[in-house]
Design a protein around this motif. Structure first.
Motif, PDB file in Angstrom:
ATOM      1  N   MET B   1       1.071  -0.961   0.119  1.00 48.63           N
ATOM      2  CA  MET B   1      -0.490   0.036  -0.351  1.00 48.63           C
ATOM      3  C   MET B   1       1.017   1.311   0.281  1.00 48.63           C
ATOM      4  O   MET B   1       0.493   2.234  -0.696  1.00 48.63           O
ATOM      5  CB  MET B   1      -0.897  -0.115   1.101  1.00 48.63           C
ATOM      6  CG  MET B   1      -1.271   1.590   1.219  1.00 48.63           C
ATOM      7  SD  MET B   1      -2.750   1.254   2.740  1.00 48.63           S
ATOM      8  CE  MET B   1      -4.142   0.433   2.078  1.00 48.63           C
ATOM      9  N   ASP B   3       3.693   1.617  -0.932  1.00 48.09           N
ATOM     10  CA  ASP B   3       4.979   1.806  -1.974  1.00 48.09           C
ATOM     11  C   ASP B   3       4.157   1.592  -3.533  1.00 48.09           C
ATOM     12  O   ASP B   3       3.189   2.092  -4.154  1.00 48.09           O
ATOM     13  CB  ASP B   3       5.641  -0.144  -1.401  1.00 48.09           C
ATOM     14  CG  ASP B   3       5.975   0.140  -0.523  1.00 48.09           C
ATOM     15  OD1 ASP B   3       6.956   0.518   0.117  1.00 48.09           O
ATOM     16  OD2 ASP B   3       4.910  -0.419   0.541  1.00 48.09           O
ATOM     17  N   ASP B  55      18.337  -9.851  -8.724  1.00 46.71           N
ATOM     18  CA  ASP B  55      19.685  -8.674  -9.076  1.00 46.71           C
ATOM     19  C   ASP B  55      19.796  -7.426  -9.983  1.00 46.71           C
ATOM     20  O   ASP B  55      20.294  -6.637  -9.255  1.00 46.71           O
ATOM     21  CB  ASP B  55      20.576 -10.719  -8.847  1.00 46.71           C
ATOM     22  CG  ASP B  55      20.549 -11.288  -7.968  1.00 46.71           C
ATOM     23  OD1 ASP B  55      19.574 -11.083  -6.849  1.00 46.71           O
ATOM     24  OD2 ASP B  55      20.867 -11.945  -8.329  1.00 46.71           O
ATOM     25  N   LYS B 108      14.052   2.026  -2.256  1.00 49.85           N
ATOM     26  CA  LYS B 108      14.206   1.829  -1.181  1.00 49.85           C
ATOM     27  C   LYS B 108      15.452  -0.097  -1.350  1.00 49.85           C
ATOM     28  O   LYS B 108      16.850  -0.065  -1.340  1.00 49.85           O
ATOM     29  CB  LYS B 108      14.010   1.367   0.022  1.00 49.85           C
ATOM     30  CG  LYS B 108      13.588   3.109   0.684  1.00 49.85           C
ATOM     31  CD  LYS B 108      13.013   2.794   2.191  1.00 49.85           C
ATOM     32  CE  LYS B 108      12.451   4.530   2.599  1.00 49.85           C
ATOM     33  NZ  LYS B 108      10.931   3.831   3.404  1.00 49.85           N
ATOM     34  N   GLY B 109      14.516  -0.227  -2.114  1.00 47.58           N
ATOM     35  CA  GLY B 109      14.817  -1.885  -2.304  1.00 47.58           C
ATOM     36  C   GLY B 109      13.821  -2.485  -3.291  1.00 47.58           C
ATOM     37  O   GLY B 109      13.068  -2.057  -3.238  1.00 47.58           O
ATOM     38  N   VAL B 110      13.973  -3.218  -3.983  1.00 49.28           N
ATOM     39  CA  VAL B 110      13.479  -4.234  -5.192  1.00 49.28           C
ATOM     40  C   VAL B 110      12.415  -5.486  -3.824  1.00 49.28           C
ATOM     41  O   VAL B 110      13.773  -6.205  -3.096  1.00 49.28           O
ATOM     42  CB  VAL B 110      13.873  -5.327  -5.891  1.00 49.28           C
ATOM     43  CG1 VAL B 110      12.793  -6.126  -7.221  1.00 49.28           C
ATOM     44  CG2 VAL B 110      15.074  -4.094  -6.810  1.00 49.28           C
ATOM     45  N   THR B 111      11.486  -5.445  -3.443  1.00 52.10           N
ATOM     46  CA  THR B 111      10.933  -6.739  -2.378  1.00 52.10           C
ATOM     47  C   THR B 111      10.633  -7.843  -3.330  1.00 52.10           C
ATOM     48  O   THR B 111      10.546  -7.691  -4.759  1.00 52.10           O
ATOM     49  CB  THR B 111       9.482  -6.309  -2.262  1.00 52.10           C
ATOM     50  OG1 THR B 111       8.692  -5.685  -2.932  1.00 52.10           O
ATOM     51  CG2 THR B 111       9.670  -4.427  -1.846  1.00 52.10           C
ATOM     52  N   LYS B 112      10.395  -8.770  -2.836  1.00 52.34           N
ATOM     53  CA  LYS B 112       9.882 -10.035  -2.719  1.00 52.34           C
ATOM     54  C   LYS B 112       8.586 -10.519  -2.884  1.00 52.34           C
ATOM     55  O   LYS B 112       8.147 -11.328  -2.959  1.00 52.34           O
ATOM     56  CB  LYS B 112      10.794 -12.029  -2.050  1.00 52.34           C
ATOM     57  CG  LYS B 112      12.551 -11.364  -2.942  1.00 52.34           C
ATOM     58  CD  LYS B 112      12.468 -12.311  -4.234  1.00 52.34           C
ATOM     59  CE  LYS B 112      13.325 -12.546  -3.967  1.00 52.34           C
ATOM     60  NZ  LYS B 112      14.524 -13.243  -3.914  1.00 52.34           N
ATOM     61  N   HIS B 113       8.720  -8.704  -2.529  1.00 54.82           N
ATOM     62  CA  HIS B 113       6.163  -9.150  -2.684  1.00 54.82           C
ATOM     63  C   HIS B 113       5.734  -9.209  -3.640  1.00 54.82           C
ATOM     64  O   HIS B 113       5.759  -8.935  -4.673  1.00 54.82           O
ATOM     65  CB  HIS B 113       5.635  -8.292  -1.554  1.00 54.82           C
ATOM     66  CG  HIS B 113       4.556  -8.304  -1.113  1.00 54.82           C
ATOM     67  ND1 HIS B 113       3.832  -8.612  -0.681  1.00 54.82           N
ATOM     68  CD2 HIS B 113       3.658  -7.603  -1.786  1.00 54.82           C
ATOM     69  CE1 HIS B 113       2.545  -8.966  -0.494  1.00 54.82           C
ATOM     70  NE2 HIS B 113       2.545  -7.946  -1.494  1.00 54.82           N
ATOM     71  N   TYR B 115       6.497 -11.220  -6.124  1.00 52.55           N
ATOM     72  CA  TYR B 115       7.481 -11.077  -6.757  1.00 52.55           C
ATOM     73  C   TYR B 115       7.413 -12.651  -7.602  1.00 52.55           C
ATOM     74  O   TYR B 115       7.519 -13.202  -7.591  1.00 52.55           O
ATOM     75  CB  TYR B 115       9.309 -10.903  -6.713  1.00 52.55           C
ATOM     76  CG  TYR B 115       9.642 -10.954  -8.228  1.00 52.55           C
ATOM     77  CD1 TYR B 115      10.360 -10.225  -8.326  1.00 52.55           C
ATOM     78  CD2 TYR B 115      10.919 -12.037  -8.173  1.00 52.55           C
ATOM     79  CE1 TYR B 115      10.625  -9.949  -9.850  1.00 52.55           C
ATOM     80  CE2 TYR B 115      11.729 -11.756  -8.979  1.00 52.55           C
ATOM     81  CZ  TYR B 115      11.649 -10.551  -9.752  1.00 52.55           C
ATOM     82  OH  TYR B 115      12.831 -11.147 -10.860  1.00 52.55           O
ATOM     83  N   VAL B 129       6.913  -5.301  -7.195  1.00 51.14           N
ATOM     84  CA  VAL B 129       6.831  -3.609  -5.910  1.00 51.14           C
ATOM     85  C   VAL B 129       7.880  -3.913  -5.204  1.00 51.14           C
ATOM     86  O   VAL B 129       9.195  -4.238  -5.004  1.00 51.14           O
ATOM     87  CB  VAL B 129       5.715  -4.906  -4.929  1.00 51.14           C
ATOM     88  CG1 VAL B 129       5.361  -3.415  -3.771  1.00 51.14           C
ATOM     89  CG2 VAL B 129       4.790  -5.558  -5.774  1.00 51.14           C
ATOM     90  N   LEU B 130       8.322  -2.509  -5.570  1.00 51.48           N
ATOM     91  CA  LEU B 130       9.120  -1.063  -4.910  1.00 51.48           C
ATOM     92  C   LEU B 130       9.057  -0.742  -3.912  1.00 51.48           C
ATOM     93  O   LEU B 130       7.634  -0.465  -3.374  1.00 51.48           O
ATOM     94  CB  LEU B 130       9.626  -0.428  -6.016  1.00 51.48           C
ATOM     95  CG  LEU B 130       9.996  -0.676  -7.856  1.00 51.48           C
ATOM     96  CD1 LEU B 130       9.974   0.640  -8.341  1.00 51.48           C
ATOM     97  CD2 LEU B 130      11.193  -1.670  -7.801  1.00 51.48           C
ATOM     98  N   ASP B 131       9.995  -0.705  -2.880  1.00 46.09           N
ATOM     99  CA  ASP B 131       9.276  -0.316  -1.132  1.00 46.09           C
ATOM    100  C   ASP B 131       9.755   1.265  -1.853  1.00 46.09           C
ATOM    101  O   ASP B 131      11.593   1.095  -1.711  1.00 46.09           O
ATOM    102  CB  ASP B 131      10.391  -0.714  -0.383  1.00 46.09           C
ATOM    103  CG  ASP B 131      10.158  -0.542   1.362  1.00 46.09           C
ATOM    104  OD1 ASP B 131       9.711   0.789   0.752  1.00 46.09           O
ATOM    105  OD2 ASP B 131      10.873  -0.458   2.217  1.00 46.09           O
ATOM    106  N   VAL B 132       9.174   1.710  -1.440  1.00 44.17           N
ATOM    107  CA  VAL B 132      10.001   3.344  -1.349  1.00 44.17           C
ATOM    108  C   VAL B 132       9.476   4.697  -0.669  1.00 44.17           C
ATOM    109  O   VAL B 132       9.036   4.543   0.541  1.00 44.17           O
ATOM    110  CB  VAL B 132       8.676   4.078  -2.982  1.00 44.17           C
ATOM    111  CG1 VAL B 132       9.446   3.338  -4.014  1.00 44.17           C
ATOM    112  CG2 VAL B 132       7.797   4.037  -2.414  1.00 44.17           C
TER     113      VAL B 132
END
Lengths: 483, 132
Positions: B1, B3, B55, B108-113, B115, B129-132
Motif C-alpha cells: 500500500m 509502495d 538482482d 529503497k529496494g526491490v522486494t520479493k512481495h 515477485y 513491488v518497490l519499497d519507496v
C-alpha cells in the motif's frame, strides 16, 4: 461486524481484538490487534493475513501484535510487533523493514508562532538548503571508510564528539543514540557505498522535516509536557522523520537473500517470502542482528547531523545561537528495529516494524530524565493534519512488549493518492491553510496527501484508551520539507 | 500500500527485462529529463532468469545511491547459453540535479512481495513491488 477478512476476530475490550489459533494452520500464538471498532473495520485485508502469518514464526511468544496504525507491509504488517525467544526463536529482516531504524525526532524551541511567522518562508528555504532531500541526495560530510565504520559503531555519539550536536542530546535518544553489538566487518561493501555519502539527508517517500506549533489548548498533560520542554503558548517545535537511508536499505536487501538460503538449511518454512528468517542464535541471525545495529546507529547519526543542520538554519535566520533559541532535543525514537529486551517470558528479540518502544516510568532501562514521565513517544501524522507527543506506560511493558503505534497509517495507496490529487494543487491548498511546503518531487508530495492517511487523532485516542501510551500534546504543522 | 508496483509483459524474457527496467528507471526520475555523462557496463549470469532480473533491478537501485545518479536509459541484451542466462546491460544517466531533472521516488529496494517471473501462454510476465 464488517471486516476485510473472513477470520474470526473476537473482542477483548473496545480497543483490543484477538484472532484465535484456530483461524490459520500453523499459528503458534493468537494475534492481537489494537484498534477501535471503526479503525478495525477500515483495516485492509493484508493486516489480518500478515499478523496471523507472523503468529506462525518459530519461537514467537504470547501474541503477534498489530497497532491501530497498522496496514499492509512486507512480511510483517506496518504497525507489527512480535517477540521471539532468544534461544529457540528467530530474527527476521521483514520484521524490521527496509529502512532500519526509521524513526522520529522532536526538537523544542523558545520561539513562538509570532516570532517565526514573518520569517517562515526564509526559514524553510534555509532548511531546504541545509538538509538535502529526495532521490540520490548526498550530505555535506565526506567520510573515509574508517570514519563511516565509526559511525556504524558509535551512532549519534560520533556526531556529538565531532561537534554535530550537544552531549546532553544523547540522553534524550533511545539507547543514547548508540546500540552496542554493531560489527562493521560483516557489512557488505555495497551497503557502505550506498550510504557513505548520505549522512544528514532526509530521503523521500513519507520522510519529512516539519516546523510545528504547540497551542495551550492542545496540551493534554501539562505537567508531563513541561517536564519534556513543551510549554505551549504557540511554541515552535521541529520534527524529523527519516532513517538509515541507502545503507540500511542495502543491509536489509543483503540479509533477505542470506536468510532465504539459511531457512532452507534450517528447515524453516514461512507463509510469505518476505518473512525470511533465521534462528536468532544461528550465525546468520547473529550477523544480521549486528549489521542491523550498524544501520540503526547510522540512522541515529543521520538524524543527529540533520539536527545540527536545523540548529544552524534557525541560528542563521533568527540571528541567535541554537542554545539561545532553546533548541533542546525532546527525544529520538526508532520505529523499525529489533532489540533484545527482558520480559516475564525471559530475554526476547522484540521486532517493532512501524511501531514505537513505549517504556513507562517504572522501566529501569530509562535514564533518570524520564523516570517521572515515561519514555517520550513521537507519532507523525500526515503533513496536513498534525502529529502527537505521547509517553510510554508500565502497562505497555506488561501488555505489548513495551510497544505502541508510530504514526497515522495509510488508507490509500500512493498510486491512488496521485490519481486523486496533484502535487502543485495540494501545495497551493496547504498554503491557503497556513502550511508552507517545499518538496523535491511534486508527485511525491501528492502521494503524502492527508487524504491518504487515517485520522491520527482517532489512532492516538485508541492507544491512550488502551493504556499503552498517554497523549501529552498535539503538534500542528506550519512548514514542511519533503523529498 | 505504501509502495510502487508495476507489471512488465513481453513475448520474450528479454522484453520483460526491458519493460521492468524502464519502469524502474521511471519510478526514480523521468528519463527524458536526464542527460548522459555517467555510464556503467554490467554483465550478470544466472541459471534462473527470475533471480537474474531481481538482482539486476537491485543493482540499478544500488547505483542510484552509490553514484548519486538517476538514469536516462539502460540498453540490454539477454541470451541463453545452455542452462545459463547472460545479461549484458549498460546504465546511462547523470548526477542528480533537482533544477533540471523531474525526480520521483527514492527507491529503497526491490522486494520479493508478489515477485514472480512466469510464462503464461506465449508471453512472459513479472510483477515487481518497490519499497519507496
Amino acid at each position: 461486524m464488517n471486516l476485510n477478512t473472513d477470520m474470526a476476530v473476537n473482542r477483548i475490550t473496545d480497543d483490543i481484538w484477538e484472532i484465535p489459533l484456530s483461524e490459520k494452520p500453523g499459528m503458534l500464538v493468537p494475534a492481537r490487534i489494537y484498534a477501535t471498532r471503526e479503525i478495525l473495520q477500515a483495516m485492509d485485508s493484508g493486516v489480518f493475513d500478515q499478523v496471523t502469518n507472523v503468529a506462525c514464526l518459530p519461537g514467537i511468544r504470547r501474541y503477534a501484535l498489530c497497532m491501530p496504525d497498522g496496514h499492509w507491509g512486507y512480511g510483517f504488517p506496518i504497525g507489527g510487533v512480535a517477540a521471539f525467544d532468544v534461544q529457540d526463536g528467530v530474527i527476521s529482516p521483514g520484521g524490521v523493514g527496509y529502512d532500519i531504524n526509521c524513526g522520529m525526532r522532536l526538537i523544542r524551541t523558545d520561539l513562538t508562532l509570532a516570532d517565526v511567522q514573518p520569517y517562515l518562508e526564509t526559514l524553510l528555504t534555509e532548511l531546504f538548503r541545509k538538509v538535502p532531500a529526495g532521490v540520490g541526495a548526498s550530505g555535506f560530510l565526506r567520510l573515509s571508510g574508517e570514519e563511516f565504520a565509526q559511525v556504524m559503531t558509535h551512532g549519534a555519539r560520533w556526531c556529538v564528539e565531532r561537534g554535530y550536536g550537544w552531549h546532553r542530546d544523547l540522553v534524550r535518544m533511545e539507547e543514547g543514540g548508540c546500540i552496542e553489538g554493531a560489527d562493521p566487518s560483516i557489512v557488505t561493501d555495497h551497503a557502505i557505498q550506498r550510504g557513505i555519502n548520505q549522512l544528514g539527508t532526509l530521503g523521500s517517500g513519507n520522510h519529512y522535516l516539519e516546523v510545528q506549533v504547540v497551542s495551550n489548548e492542545r496540551i493534554f498533560d501539562p505537567v508531563t509536557a513541561a517536564a519534556l520542554g513543551i510549554t505551549g503558548h504557540e511554541q515552535i517545535v521541529v520534527m524529523v522523520h527519516c532513517g538509515s537511508r541507502g545503507f540500511g536499505h542495502q543491509v536489509a536487501s543483503d540479509y533477505l537473500k542470506v536468510f532465504e538460503k539459511a531457512m532452507r538449511r534450517n528447515g524453516i518454512t514461512v507463509k510469505d517470502q518476505q518473512l525470511a528468517c533465521a534462528p536468532f542464535r544461528s550465525p546468520e541471525g547473529q550477523e544480521y542482528f549486528s549489521a542491523m545495529n550498524c544501520a540503526a546507529n547510522t540512522a541515529f547519526a543521520n538524524r543527529q547531523v540533520i539536527t545540527h543542520q536545523i540548529r544552524e538554519a534557525f541560528a542563521t535566520v533568527f540571528g541567535q545561537s541554537a542554545e539561545a533559541l532553546g533548541m533542546e532535543l525532546v527525544y529520538d525514537v526508532a520505529h523499525n528495529i529489533a532489540k533484545v529486551e527482558r520480559y516475564a517470558e525471559g530475554e526476547l528479540v522484540v521486532h517493532r516494524k512501524g511501531a514505537t518502544r513505549a517504556f513507562g516510568p517504572g522501566s529501569p532501562e530509562l535514564p533518570e530524565t524520564f523516570r517521572q514521565t515515561g519514555q517520550p513517544v513521537i507519532c507523525g501524522g500526515s503533513m496536513e493534519t498534525g502529529s502527537y507527543l505521547l509517553v510510554g506506560t508500565d502497562q505497555a511493558v506488561r501488555d505489548t512488549f513495551g510497544s505502541t503505534m508510530h504514526g497515522s497509517g495509510r488508507t490509500m495507496s500512493r498510486a491512488q493518492a496521485k490519481r486523486t490529487v496533484r502535487g502543485e494543487q495540494l501545495q497551493q491548498q496547504m498554503k491557503q491553510r497556513g502550511i508552507l511546503v517545499k518538496a523535491v518531487s511534486m508527485s511525491g508530495l501528492a502521494e503524502e496527501a492527508g487524504l491518504a492517511y487515517k485520522n491520527i487523532s482517532e489512532v492516538v485516542e485508541s492507544v491512550d484508551r488502551a493504556g499503552i501510551t498517554k497523549k501529552v500534546a498535539e503538534l500542528r504543522p506550519i512548514g514542511n520539507i519533503k523529498g | 500500500m505504501a509502495d510502487t508496483a508495476f507489471e512488465a509483459q513481453g513475448e520474450s524474457v528479454e522484453e520483460v527485462f526491458r519493460g521492468a527496467t524502464q519502469a524502474l528507471l521511471e519510478s526514480m526520475a523521468n528519463p527524458v529529463t536526464v542527460s548522459g555523462g555517467w555510464e556503467r557496463a554490467i554483465e550478470r549470469t544466472d541459471v534462473d532468469p527470475s533471480t537474474l532480473l531481481f538482482d539486476w533491478l537491485s543493482e540499478v537501485v544500488y547505483w542510484k545511491d552509490a553514484a548519486g545518479v538517476v538514469f536516462r536509459e539502460a540498453p540490454l541484451t539477454l541470451t541463453r547459453e545452455g542452462d545459463v542466462w547472460l545479461l549484458r546491460a549498460g546504465l546511462i544517466g547523470a548526477p542528480v540535479d533537482q533544477q533540471t531533472q523531474e525526480l520521483h521516488a527514492d527507491v529503497k529496494g526491490v522486494t520479493k512481495h508478489r515477485y514472480e517471473l512466469k510464462q503464461t501462454g506465449g508471453s512472459w510476465k513479472v510483477i515487481v513491488v518497490l519499497d519507496v
